[in-house]
Design a protein around this motif. Structure first.
Motif, PDB file in Angstrom:
ATOM      1  N   LEU A 138       0.818  -1.214   0.000  1.00 13.27           N
ATOM      2  CA  LEU A 138       0.000   0.000   0.000  1.00 13.27           C
ATOM      3  C   LEU A 138       0.859   1.274   0.000  1.00 13.27           C
ATOM      4  CD1 LEU A 138      -2.983   0.862  -0.036  1.00 13.27           C
ATOM      5  CD2 LEU A 138      -2.812   1.177   2.427  1.00 13.27           C
ATOM      6  N   PRO A 139       1.971   1.363   0.757  1.00 12.93           N
ATOM      7  CA  PRO A 139       2.793   2.577   0.674  1.00 12.93           C
ATOM      8  C   PRO A 139       3.336   2.841  -0.727  1.00 12.93           C
ATOM      9  CG  PRO A 139       3.325   1.350   2.651  1.00 12.93           C
ATOM     10  CD  PRO A 139       2.431   0.473   1.841  1.00 12.93           C
ATOM     11  N   LEU A 140       3.736   1.785  -1.452  1.00 13.36           N
ATOM     12  CA  LEU A 140       4.152   1.962  -2.843  1.00 13.36           C
ATOM     13  C   LEU A 140       2.969   2.357  -3.719  1.00 13.36           C
ATOM     14  CD1 LEU A 140       6.699  -0.890  -3.717  1.00 13.36           C
ATOM     15  CD2 LEU A 140       7.084   1.567  -3.838  1.00 13.36           C
ATOM     16  N   ARG A 141       1.828   1.753  -3.465  1.00  9.30           N
ATOM     17  CA  ARG A 141       0.623   2.045  -4.246  1.00  9.30           C
ATOM     18  C   ARG A 141       0.259   3.526  -4.160  1.00  9.30           C
ATOM     19  NH1 ARG A 141      -2.997  -1.709  -5.959  1.00  9.30           N
ATOM     20  NH2 ARG A 141      -2.167  -3.288  -4.557  1.00  9.30           N
ATOM     21  N   MET A 142       0.487   4.115  -2.995  1.00  8.71           N
ATOM     22  CA  MET A 142       0.134   5.524  -2.805  1.00  8.71           C
ATOM     23  C   MET A 142       1.047   6.474  -3.588  1.00  8.71           C
ATOM     24  SD  MET A 142      -2.585   5.889  -0.982  1.00  8.71           S
ATOM     25  CE  MET A 142      -3.270   4.426  -1.789  1.00  8.71           C
ATOM     26  N   SER A 143       2.107   5.952  -4.235  1.00 10.83           N
ATOM     27  CA  SER A 143       2.974   6.788  -5.068  1.00 10.83           C
ATOM     28  C   SER A 143       2.468   6.918  -6.494  1.00 10.83           C
ATOM     29  CB  SER A 143       4.393   6.212  -5.085  1.00 10.83           C
ATOM     30  OG  SER A 143       4.434   4.996  -5.828  1.00 10.83           O
ATOM     31  N   SER A 144       1.411   6.194  -6.839  1.00 10.23           N
ATOM     32  CA  SER A 144       0.869   6.280  -8.194  1.00 10.23           C
ATOM     33  C   SER A 144       0.470   7.714  -8.530  1.00 10.23           C
ATOM     34  CB  SER A 144      -0.365   5.374  -8.329  1.00 10.23           C
ATOM     35  OG  SER A 144      -1.056   5.647  -9.535  1.00 10.23           O
ATOM     36  N   GLY A 145       0.889   8.176  -9.699  1.00 10.31           N
ATOM     37  CA  GLY A 145       0.594   9.547 -10.094  1.00 10.31           C
ATOM     38  C   GLY A 145      -0.877   9.873 -10.148  1.00 10.31           C
ATOM     39  N   ASN A 146      -1.712   8.857 -10.295  1.00  7.97           N
ATOM     40  CA  ASN A 146      -3.156   9.095 -10.371  1.00  7.97           C
ATOM     41  C   ASN A 146      -3.805   9.283  -9.004  1.00  7.97           C
ATOM     42  OD1 ASN A 146      -3.332   8.889 -13.232  1.00  7.97           O
ATOM     43  ND2 ASN A 146      -3.054   6.689 -13.027  1.00  7.97           N
ATOM     44  N   LEU A 147      -2.995   9.283  -7.945  1.00  7.44           N
ATOM     45  CA  LEU A 147      -3.529   9.452  -6.593  1.00  7.44           C
ATOM     46  C   LEU A 147      -3.066  10.766  -5.983  1.00  7.44           C
ATOM     47  CD1 LEU A 147      -3.080   5.817  -5.210  1.00  7.44           C
ATOM     48  CD2 LEU A 147      -4.985   6.789  -6.506  1.00  7.44           C
ATOM     49  N   GLY A 148      -2.874  11.776  -6.829  1.00  2.00           N
ATOM     50  CA  GLY A 148      -2.485  13.092  -6.344  1.00  2.00           C
ATOM     51  C   GLY A 148      -3.552  13.705  -5.450  1.00  2.00           C
ATOM     52  N   ILE A 149      -3.109  14.501  -4.484  1.00  2.00           N
ATOM     53  CA  ILE A 149      -4.015  15.117  -3.510  1.00  2.00           C
ATOM     54  C   ILE A 149      -4.302  16.561  -3.934  1.00  2.00           C
ATOM     55  CG2 ILE A 149      -4.392  15.656  -1.081  1.00  2.00           C
ATOM     56  CD1 ILE A 149      -4.057  12.649  -1.718  1.00  2.00           C
ATOM     57  N   LEU A 150      -5.566  16.873  -4.127  1.00  2.00           N
ATOM     58  CA  LEU A 150      -5.999  18.221  -4.477  1.00  2.00           C
ATOM     59  C   LEU A 150      -6.757  18.848  -3.321  1.00  2.00           C
ATOM     60  CD1 LEU A 150      -7.354  17.627  -8.122  1.00  2.00           C
ATOM     61  CD2 LEU A 150      -5.063  18.385  -7.419  1.00  2.00           C
ATOM     62  N   ALA A 151      -6.881  20.157  -3.357  1.00  2.00           N
ATOM     63  CA  ALA A 151      -7.599  20.893  -2.316  1.00  2.00           C
ATOM     64  C   ALA A 151      -9.086  20.550  -2.344  1.00  2.00           C
ATOM     65  CB  ALA A 151      -7.415  22.398  -2.520  1.00  2.00           C
ATOM     66  N   PRO A 152      -9.769  20.660  -1.217  1.00  2.00           N
ATOM     67  CA  PRO A 152     -11.217  20.397  -1.198  1.00  2.00           C
ATOM     68  C   PRO A 152     -11.982  21.243  -2.209  1.00  2.00           C
ATOM     69  CG  PRO A 152     -10.370  20.486   1.041  1.00  2.00           C
ATOM     70  CD  PRO A 152      -9.232  20.897   0.145  1.00  2.00           C
ATOM     71  N   SER A 153     -11.481  22.433  -2.528  1.00  2.00           N
ATOM     72  CA  SER A 153     -12.173  23.295  -3.486  1.00  2.00           C
ATOM     73  C   SER A 153     -12.168  22.721  -4.891  1.00  2.00           C
ATOM     74  CB  SER A 153     -11.505  24.674  -3.509  1.00  2.00           C
ATOM     75  OG  SER A 153     -10.156  24.587  -3.958  1.00  2.00           O
ATOM     76  N   ALA A 154     -11.331  21.716  -5.149  1.00  2.00           N
ATOM     77  CA  ALA A 154     -11.266  21.118  -6.483  1.00  2.00           C
ATOM     78  C   ALA A 154     -12.459  20.228  -6.787  1.00  2.00           C
ATOM     79  CB  ALA A 154      -9.980  20.308  -6.627  1.00  2.00           C
ATOM     80  N   TYR A 155     -13.148  19.802  -5.722  1.00  2.00           N
ATOM     81  CA  TYR A 155     -14.185  18.788  -5.894  1.00  2.00           C
ATOM     82  C   TYR A 155     -15.574  19.398  -5.742  1.00  2.00           C
ATOM     83  CZ  TYR A 155     -10.069  15.920  -5.109  1.00  2.00           C
ATOM     84  OH  TYR A 155      -8.812  15.381  -5.190  1.00  2.00           O
ATOM     85  N   ALA A 156     -16.422  19.084  -6.696  1.00  2.00           N
ATOM     86  CA  ALA A 156     -17.816  19.495  -6.642  1.00  2.00           C
ATOM     87  C   ALA A 156     -18.645  18.393  -7.282  1.00  2.00           C
ATOM     88  CB  ALA A 156     -18.030  20.817  -7.366  1.00  2.00           C
ATOM     89  N   PRO A 157     -19.821  18.140  -6.774  1.00  2.00           N
ATOM     90  CA  PRO A 157     -20.644  17.042  -7.316  1.00  2.00           C
ATOM     91  C   PRO A 157     -20.921  17.229  -8.808  1.00  2.00           C
ATOM     92  CG  PRO A 157     -21.545  17.861  -5.251  1.00  2.00           C
ATOM     93  CD  PRO A 157     -20.467  18.819  -5.644  1.00  2.00           C
ATOM     94  N   GLY A 158     -20.822  16.137  -9.543  1.00  2.00           N
ATOM     95  CA  GLY A 158     -21.229  16.145 -10.937  1.00  2.00           C
ATOM     96  C   GLY A 158     -20.225  16.687 -11.930  1.00  2.00           C
ATOM     97  N   ARG A 159     -18.996  16.985 -11.495  1.00  9.48           N
ATOM     98  CA  ARG A 159     -18.013  17.479 -12.461  1.00  9.48           C
ATOM     99  C   ARG A 159     -16.625  16.952 -12.113  1.00  9.48           C
ATOM    100  NH1 ARG A 159     -14.723  21.167 -10.190  1.00  9.48           N
ATOM    101  NH2 ARG A 159     -15.481  22.645  -8.625  1.00  9.48           N
ATOM    102  N   GLN A 160     -15.775  17.010 -13.105  1.00 10.54           N
ATOM    103  CA  GLN A 160     -14.388  16.588 -12.922  1.00 10.54           C
ATOM    104  C   GLN A 160     -13.675  17.552 -11.989  1.00 10.54           C
ATOM    105  OE1 GLN A 160     -12.242  15.445 -16.565  1.00 10.54           O
ATOM    106  NE2 GLN A 160     -10.539  16.743 -15.895  1.00 10.54           N
TER     107      GLN A 160
END
Length: 508
Positions: free
Chosen positions: A157-179
C-alpha cells in the motif's frame, strides 16, 4: 527518397506551425525572469483528469503530489506523508501527514482534505488501476493522519500511494457532478496557472511550496507529439527541454549546443510465443527461436542504440533487473534444437508473426527477426496490423508469434501486477498461454511479502523462471531520451516518478 512537392509543402507547413507554437512568445532561458519553455511528448488525455492517467503527467510537471514517492531503489519514500505503518489490523495502514503543506489555493493540507481526494478517485466509475478493485477506504485519524484500508491485506500500500493518479488536491477542487479542477488546487512546486486544451499550459513557481523551490519562475509547456518537431524546436532554441527525442536527432542537437541523455525505460519488447498450440508447446522450439535471435545486434544496429538488449523480462530501469547482456545468435544451436523437435529440410517450420505499427520500431524489429529466424531454417510470415483487431485473437490463442511492447510496471514501482496478469495460469493478459503451478505459487507468495527488498528477490526469481522456460523471447528494453539546451539540472529517472520540470535551472 524524394517526396512529391505537395507532401513536401504539407510537411514544411506543419513543421512551421509546430515551431511557431513552440516559441509562442516564451522567454529564452537566460531571461531575467528565469522563464523557460519545454516540449513534452504526451498531451493530457482528458483535461488532466486523474482517473484518465493524467495524474502521472501532473507529477512530471511538478504540479501534483502524492502521499508517497519512490527512491532509486524502488522503496517507498516520503511525499505528502512522512511516515506510515500497519495498524493492529493488517488491512489498515496509518499515514502521518507532512505539516506545513498548503494547496495552491492557500488552504492547508488536512486529514479531511486527503480523505476527500482519495475517496473521490477510488469511487469514480473507472478508478485508476492502482486502486481498482481493492476496496480502498480512507478515514481521518485526528487532524494530521489518515487510516487507509483495503478489502484484503495489501503489503505494498505505501508503494501504491505513489501512483501519479492518486495526487491530492484541495477540497475546493471537488464538486458534485463534475471533474475535479486541477488549476491552482494542487500542492507541488509549480502551480498549473492556465491551460490551453491539449496544446499547452503555463506553470508558475509556487513560492509557498513546503520543499525546495524550482529555479525557473515560469514554464511554458508545449505538447508536441511529433518527435522530429520536438528535436527541431530544441535545436532552434524555441524550447530549452524536450523529451522523447529520436536517435537521429542526437547529433544535430549536440551540434547546436544542446545535450541529449538516453536512459533505461521500464518497458520490454517481447516476442510472445503461443504455448497453447504447436509448434511452441515444445520447449525445444521456443529455445531454438531464442537461440536464433541476435538481441545485441537488434539493439545496437537495427535500433541504432535506442534500446538495450534484453536478457530477461526486467532491465536496468529497476534494481531487480539483470545487468548482464544476453548472448548473440547461435544459428547452429537453433538448427540442432529444431532437428530434435522434428523439423528440418524435409519438414520445414513455417510460423506467423504479428505486430502493430503504433510504435515505429515494431515493424522494423519484426523484419529483422524474420531474417534471423530464416538463417536458422524457420520461415516467418509477418503481418503488421491493427492492435485492437489482433488482441482478441492473441488472447484466445489464435496466433503463432506476437511482437509486443509492454511496460512492466503498472502505475507504481512493483512488478506483481504484470507477473500476475501476463504469466500466471489465469492471467488476464497471458498472451504466451504459459501455465506453471510452480510459477503461480511463487507469484502468490507476494500477497504476504511486505518487505520491498524481499519482493524484489521474488521478481528476480520469477524472471529467471520465465527465461528457463523460454516463455517468449525478451528482445530489447527501449531507452527514454531527453534533450536540454540552455538549462541544467536534468537527472534521468528510469522509474518515471520524479518530477522533471522543477529540476531545470535556466543557464546564465
Amino acid at each position: 527518397m524524394t517526396l512529391p512537392a505537395r507532401l513536401r509543402l504539407t510537411a514544411a507547413t506543419v513543421l512551421a506551425l509546430t515551431l511557431s507554437a513552440c516559441s509562442g512568445g516564451a522567454a529564452p532561458a537566460d531571461d531575467t525572469n528565469g522563464a523557460i519553455a519545454v516540449a513534452m511528448q504526451f498531451p493530457p488525455r482528458s483535461a488532466y483528469a486523474f482517473d484518465a492517467d493524467d495524474g502521472a503527467l501532473l507529477m512530471t510537471l511538478g504540479v501534483a503530489e502524492t502521499l508517497t514517492t519512490v527512491d532509486p531503489s524502488a522503496q517507498p519514500a516520503p511525499g505528502l506523508a512522512t511516515a506510515w505503518e500497519q495498524t493492529a489490523d493488517p488491512k489498515v495502514w496509518r499515514f502521518t501527514l507532512r505539516e506545513g503543506v498548503t494547496f495552491h489555493d492557500g488552504s492547508p493540507q488536512t486529514a479531511d482534505a486527503v480523505v476527500t481526494a482519495l475517496t473521490h478517485i477510488s469511487t469514480v466509475t473507472a478508478p485508476p488501476r492502482a486502486v481498482r478493485d481493492i476496496g480502498l477506504t480512507v478515514t481521518a485519524d485526528g487532524t494530521n493522519a489518515v487510516l487507509i484500508g483495503t478489502a484484503a491485506v495489501d503489503p505494498v500500500l505505501p508503494l501504491r500511494m505513489s501512483s501519479g493518479n492518486l495526487g491530492i488536491l484541495a477540497p475546493s477542487a471537488y464538486a458534485p457532478g463534475r471533474q475535479p479542477t486541477v488549476t491552482r488546487t494542487a500542492t507541488g512546486p509549480y502551480v498549473l496557472a492556465s491551460v490551453n486544451g491539449a496544446d499547452s499550459a503555463v506553470l508558475e513557481r509556487n513560492d509557498a511550496y513546503w520543499g525546495a523551490k524550482p529555479a525557473a519562475s515560469t514554464v511554458t509547456v508545449r505538447y508536441v507529439t511529433d518527435p522530429q518537431s520536438r528535436a527541431l524546436a530544441l535545436q532552434s532554441g524555441d524550447v530549452q527541454f524536450a523529451e522523447g527525442l529520436p536517435h537521429a536527432a542526437t547529433g544535430p542537437v549536440r551540434a547546436a549546443g544542446g545535450e541529449v541523455t538516453a536512459y533505461p525505460a521500464a518497458r520490454t519488447v517481447e516476442l510472445l510465443l503461443n504455448q497453447s498450440a504447436k509448434p511452441f508447446d515444445d520447449l525445444r522450439v521456443r529455445q531454438a527461436v531464442t537461440a536464433a535471435i541476435d538481441r545485441p545486434t537488434l539493439a545496437a544496429r537495427v535500433l541504432r542504440g535506442a534500446a538495450a538488449p534484453a536478457a530477461d523480462l526486467f532491465g536496468t530501469a529497476v534494481p531487480w533487473g539483470v545487468r548482464t547482456p544476453p548472448p548473440g545468435a547461435d544459428p547452429a544451436k537453433a538448427k540442432d534444437l529444431l532437428t530434435q523437435a522434428g523439423y528440418g529440410p524435409d519438414k520445414p517450420l513455417t510460423v506467423r508473426l504479428w505486430t502493430f505499427p503504433n510504435r515505429p520500431e515494431m515493424p522494423v524489429l519484426a523484419t529483422a527477426v524474420q531474417s534471423m529466424l530464416g538463417e536458422a531454417g524457420v520461415k516467418v510470415e509477418v503481418t503488421v496490423g491493427d492492435y485492437a483487431a489482433q488482441e482478441p485473437k492473441v488472447l484466445a490463442g489464435d496466433f503463432d508469434m506476437f511482437l509486443n511492447s509492454r511496460s512492466y510496471l503498472s502505475d507504481f514501482a512493483d512488478a506483481a501486477s504484470v507477473l500476475t496478469s501476463d504469466y500466471t495460469c489465469e492471467g488476464s493478459y497471458n498472451i504466451d498461454h504459459f501455465c506453471s503451478a510452480e510459477f503461480d505459487s511463487l507469484v502468490a507468495s507476494l500477497a504476504t511479502t511486505t518487505d520491498v527488498t524481499a519482493r524484489q528477490k521474488v521478481f528476480t526469481e520469477a524472471a529467471a523462471m520465465l527465461t528457463d522456460q523460454a516463455v517468449g523471447v525478451m528482445i530489447v528494453h527501449p531507452n527514454n531520451t531527453a534533450g536540454t539546451r540552455g538549462v541544467t539540472g536534468f537527472t534521468p529517472d528510469p522509474l518515471g516518478v520524479r518530477p522533471v520540470l522543477p529540476q531545470l535551472k535556466p543557464a546564465g
